[in-house]
Motif scaffolding. Structure first.
Motif, mmCIF file in Angstrom:
data_model
loop_
_atom_site.group_PDB
_atom_site.id
_atom_site.type_symbol
_atom_site.label_atom_id
_atom_site.label_comp_id
_atom_site.label_asym_id
_atom_site.label_seq_id
_atom_site.Cartn_x
_atom_site.Cartn_y
_atom_site.Cartn_z
ATOM 1 N N LYS A 1 -6.931 10.576 7.687
ATOM 2 C CA LYS A 1 -8.010 9.578 7.555
ATOM 3 C C LYS A 1 -7.506 8.333 6.830
ATOM 4 O O LYS A 1 -7.948 7.229 7.107
ATOM 5 N N ASP A 2 -6.572 8.502 5.902
ATOM 6 C CA ASP A 2 -5.995 7.355 5.203
ATOM 7 C C ASP A 2 -5.087 6.554 6.136
ATOM 8 O O ASP A 2 -4.979 5.341 6.015
ATOM 9 N N PRO B 1 0.343 6.760 3.367
ATOM 10 C CA PRO B 1 -0.767 7.719 3.355
ATOM 11 C C PRO B 1 -0.292 9.168 3.511
ATOM 12 O O PRO B 1 0.719 9.433 4.157
ATOM 13 N N HIS C 1 0.841 -1.192 0.000
ATOM 14 C CA HIS C 1 0.000 0.000 0.000
ATOM 15 C C HIS C 1 0.880 1.247 0.000
ATOM 16 O O HIS C 1 1.937 1.262 0.617
#
Length: 109
Positions: free
Chosen positions: A30-31, A26, A23
């Motif tokens: 919020k991520d 972020p 991934h």
């Protein structure tokens, strides 16, 4: 006051685990939360504690808030045992997190 018995996990450790899983790092708060939850679930699944532990926010005696992979709670609504777990239940997680002792008790924030 609700208390949990478990291992503290730092945000950065969980974010790095999410990045290691493929991934992107972020950029928004919020991520971060979503990736932290995803990484914690992965860690709990890989160490065999997903069915017997929950991820909760706790506060250390010094007032610092951390994520905690909790095995026990004094709150009957949590559906966790009220006593500390046996070592065989948390051993794999302890090794993965490189912790030295058994899980500790912490208060909710």
């Amino acid at each position: 006051m609700v208390r949990y018995c478990g291992y503290l996990v730092q945000n950065e450790l969980l974010l790095q685990r999410a990045v290691d899983l493929g991934h992107p790092r972020p950029t928004a708060a919020k991520d971060q939360t979503g990736l932290i939850l995803l990484a914690a679930r992965n860690l709990m699944g890989r160490t065999g504690v997903l069915r017997c532990a929950k991820l909760r926010r706790v506060k250390t005696p010094k007032g610092i808030i951390f994520w905690c992979i909790a095995f026990s709670s004094n709150d009957p609504h949590e559906r966790l045992p009220a006593t500390a777990p046996p070592e065989e239940q948390y051993k794999a997680l302890k090794e993965a997190l490189q912790k030295k002792g058994p899980p500790q008790w912490y208060k909710t924030p």
